[in-house]
Design an enzyme around this catalytic site. Structure first.
Site, PDB file in Angstrom:
ATOM      1  N   ASP A   1      47.863  22.311   9.744  1.00 17.63           N
ATOM      2  CA  ASP A   1      47.772  21.624  11.043  1.00 17.63           C
ATOM      3  C   ASP A   1      47.313  22.587  12.134  1.00 17.63           C
ATOM      4  OD1 ASP A   1      50.066  19.765  13.195  1.00 17.63           O
ATOM      5  OD2 ASP A   1      47.922  19.487  12.769  1.00 17.63           O
TER       6      ASP A   1
ATOM      7  N   LYS B   1      41.028  23.289  13.036  1.00 17.85           N
ATOM      8  CA  LYS B   1      40.469  22.483  11.925  1.00 17.85           C
ATOM      9  C   LYS B   1      39.415  23.237  11.118  1.00 17.85           C
ATOM     10  CE  LYS B   1      43.421  20.001  13.687  1.00 17.85           C
ATOM     11  NZ  LYS B   1      44.786  20.264  13.178  1.00 17.85           N
TER      12      LYS B   1
ATOM     13  N   ASP C   1      46.831  17.557   8.122  1.00 21.77           N
ATOM     14  CA  ASP C   1      46.834  16.631   9.245  1.00 21.77           C
ATOM     15  C   ASP C   1      45.406  16.491   9.802  1.00 21.77           C
ATOM     16  OD1 ASP C   1      48.254  16.490  12.599  1.00 21.77           O
ATOM     17  OD2 ASP C   1      47.849  14.886  11.157  1.00 21.77           O
ATOM     18  N   ASN C   2      45.133  15.386  10.488  1.00 24.68           N
ATOM     19  CA  ASN C   2      43.901  15.210  11.278  1.00 24.68           C
ATOM     20  C   ASN C   2      42.611  15.134  10.470  1.00 24.68           C
ATOM     21  OD1 ASN C   2      45.627  17.581  13.062  1.00 24.68           O
ATOM     22  ND2 ASN C   2      45.401  15.506  13.860  1.00 24.68           N
TER      23      ASN C   2
ATOM     24  N   GLU D   1      48.427  10.743  16.605  1.00 26.99           N
ATOM     25  CA  GLU D   1      49.763  10.726  17.231  1.00 26.99           C
ATOM     26  C   GLU D   1      49.732  10.057  18.611  1.00 26.99           C
ATOM     27  OE1 GLU D   1      48.419  13.414  15.848  1.00 26.99           O
ATOM     28  OE2 GLU D   1      48.299  15.102  17.179  1.00 26.99           O
TER      29      GLU D   1
HETATM   30  N1  LIG Z   1      44.517  30.880  12.097  1.00 27.81           N
HETATM   31  C1  LIG Z   1      45.660  30.549  12.713  1.00 27.81           C
HETATM   32  N2  LIG Z   1      46.813  31.200  12.415  1.00 27.81           N
HETATM   33  C2  LIG Z   1      47.955  30.851  13.036  1.00 27.81           C
HETATM   34  N3  LIG Z   1      48.054  29.894  13.990  1.00 27.81           N
HETATM   35  C3  LIG Z   1      46.932  29.249  14.306  1.00 27.81           C
HETATM   36  C4  LIG Z   1      45.700  29.531  13.704  1.00 27.81           C
HETATM   37  N4  LIG Z   1      44.770  28.696  14.214  1.00 27.81           N
HETATM   38  C5  LIG Z   1      45.392  27.936  15.138  1.00 27.81           C
HETATM   39  N5  LIG Z   1      46.696  28.263  15.194  1.00 27.81           N
HETATM   40  C6  LIG Z   1      47.706  27.611  16.020  1.00 27.81           C
HETATM   41  O1  LIG Z   1      47.841  26.292  15.502  1.00 27.81           O
HETATM   42  C7  LIG Z   1      47.833  25.339  16.560  1.00 27.81           C
HETATM   43  C8  LIG Z   1      46.509  24.650  16.573  1.00 27.81           C
HETATM   44  C9  LIG Z   1      46.413  23.368  16.282  1.00 27.81           C
HETATM   45  C10 LIG Z   1      45.071  22.686  16.324  1.00 27.81           C
HETATM   46  N6  LIG Z   1      45.301  21.266  16.314  1.00 27.81           N
HETATM   47  C11 LIG Z   1      44.432  20.461  16.903  1.00 27.81           C
HETATM   48  O2  LIG Z   1      43.393  20.883  17.413  1.00 27.81           O
HETATM   49  C12 LIG Z   1      44.766  19.019  16.971  1.00 27.81           C
HETATM   50  C13 LIG Z   1      44.012  18.238  17.841  1.00 27.81           C
HETATM   51  C14 LIG Z   1      44.312  16.882  17.952  1.00 27.81           C
HETATM   52  N7  LIG Z   1      43.516  16.090  18.843  1.00 27.81           N
HETATM   53  O3  LIG Z   1      42.624  16.647  19.536  1.00 27.81           O
HETATM   54  O4  LIG Z   1      43.729  14.857  18.934  1.00 27.81           O
HETATM   55  C15 LIG Z   1      45.335  16.284  17.205  1.00 27.81           C
HETATM   56  C16 LIG Z   1      46.067  17.086  16.335  1.00 27.81           C
HETATM   57  O5  LIG Z   1      47.077  16.554  15.565  1.00 27.81           O
HETATM   58  C17 LIG Z   1      45.784  18.444  16.193  1.00 27.81           C
HETATM   59  O6  LIG Z   1      46.517  19.170  15.286  1.00 27.81           O
HETATM   60  C18 LIG Z   1      48.042  26.152  17.827  1.00 27.81           C
HETATM   61  O7  LIG Z   1      49.420  26.347  18.035  1.00 27.81           O
HETATM   62  C19 LIG Z   1      47.338  27.456  17.474  1.00 27.81           C
HETATM   63  O8  LIG Z   1      47.798  28.542  18.231  1.00 27.81           O
HETATM   64 MG   LIG Z   2      47.611  17.905  13.987  1.00 27.45          MG
END
Ligand SMILES: Nc1ncnc2c1ncn2[C@@H]1O[C@H](/C=C/CNC(=O)c2cc([N+](=O)[O-])cc(O)c2O)[C@@H](O)[C@H]1O
Ligand SMILES: [Mg+2]
Length: 214
Positions: free
Chosen positions: A141, A144, A169-170, A199
């Site tokens: 999650d 992406k 997810d997504n 969500e």
């Molecule tokens: N390589 C990595 N290692 C560790 N942590 C990492 C990482 N890459 C990202 N993260 C963390 O994971 C989360 C990112 C989620 C992206 N979800 C999304 O972009 C997202 C967007 C929508 N939407 O736009 O509707 C809906 C959703 O359910 C979503 O999950 C943030 O807390 C970010 O800091």
């Molecule tokens: Mg998500």
């Protein structure tokens, strides 16, 4: 300076949820996101699908990629059997600070290890640093465009075994086309789509459950 959305989400948890009651933490976050401010938690509808996959699998070792505020961390950890462990990776320190408090408020910190860092750095260190041989369940999650490279990295590091479940997810919104194409066409996975909604909205989204065949 103005507070951040994760800070306001945590405030809602502390105001409306009961310490040590994971379900009340989940409900407080869902209420906040539905009636105050949308946030990118897996949410209540997809969360029920996540719950059913976790309950059916009864996993001992779970990896979560992307903690954010800890909503799905709490959803998963509350269902884990005694002795089971969830490792969740989060590279944004501001989100990690919030997630630690949400996890503590829910009272499930003994099942959860929140690691501050990037998945690509920590996946190769799971064995030597955490003594993990393989995972039973991985919940994807995070960003992406990281789903596919991290899946290939987990394969390469031998962290997946026959029967390991990847739950993503997504897969529709925002969408992960390269990951979907991979798990749906690779002979190494048996994949299926659980249709749901993004969500707190009426937009379509869903979870992809992919069983690693070895
Ligand atoms: N390589 C990595 N290692 C560790 N942590 C990492 C990482 N890459 C990202 N993260 C963390 O994971 C989360 C990112 C989620 C992206 N979800 C999304 O972009 C997202 C967007 C929508 N939407 O736009 O509707 C809906 C959703 O359910 C979503 O999950 C943030 O807390 C970010 O800091
Ligand atoms: Mg998500």
């Amino acid at each position: 300076t103005r507070s951040t959305r994760p800070q306001r989400l945590l405030k809602a948890v502390k105001q409306h949820a009961t310490r040590g009651d994971p379900q009340s933490v989940i409900s407080a976050i869902d209420h906040f996101c539905r009636h105050r401010e949308w946030a990118m938690n897996v949410g209540d509808e997809k969360g029920c699908i996540l719950d059913s996959v976790v309950s059916e699998l009864n996993p001992e070792k779970v990896l979560e990629l992307g903690t954010y505020c800890g909503y799905s961390t709490v959803r998963i950890a509350r269902l884990l059997p005694p002795g089971a462990r969830l490792i969740t990776l989060e590279f944004n320190p501001d989100y990690a600070v919030i997630a630690r408090q949400v996890i503590a408020w829910a009272g499930i910190e003994d099942k959860v290890q929140l690691v501050e860092g990037a998945s690509e750095d920590w996946i190769p260190r799971m064995k030597e640093h955490f003594g993990i041989e393989t995972f039973d369940l991985v919940f994807l999650d995070h960003w992406k465009d990281h789903y596919l490279p991290d899946t290939k990295l987990m394969e390469g590091c031998g962290l997946l075994r026959k029967g390991t479940v990847l739950l993503a997810d997504n897969v529709i919104c925002p969408g992960v086309p390269d990951y979907l194409e991979y798990v749906r066409n690779s002979r190494s996975y048996k994949s299926c789509y659980f249709k749901s909604h993004l969500e707190y909205t009426r937009a379509e989204d869903g979870l992809e459950k992919s069983v690693f065949l070895g």
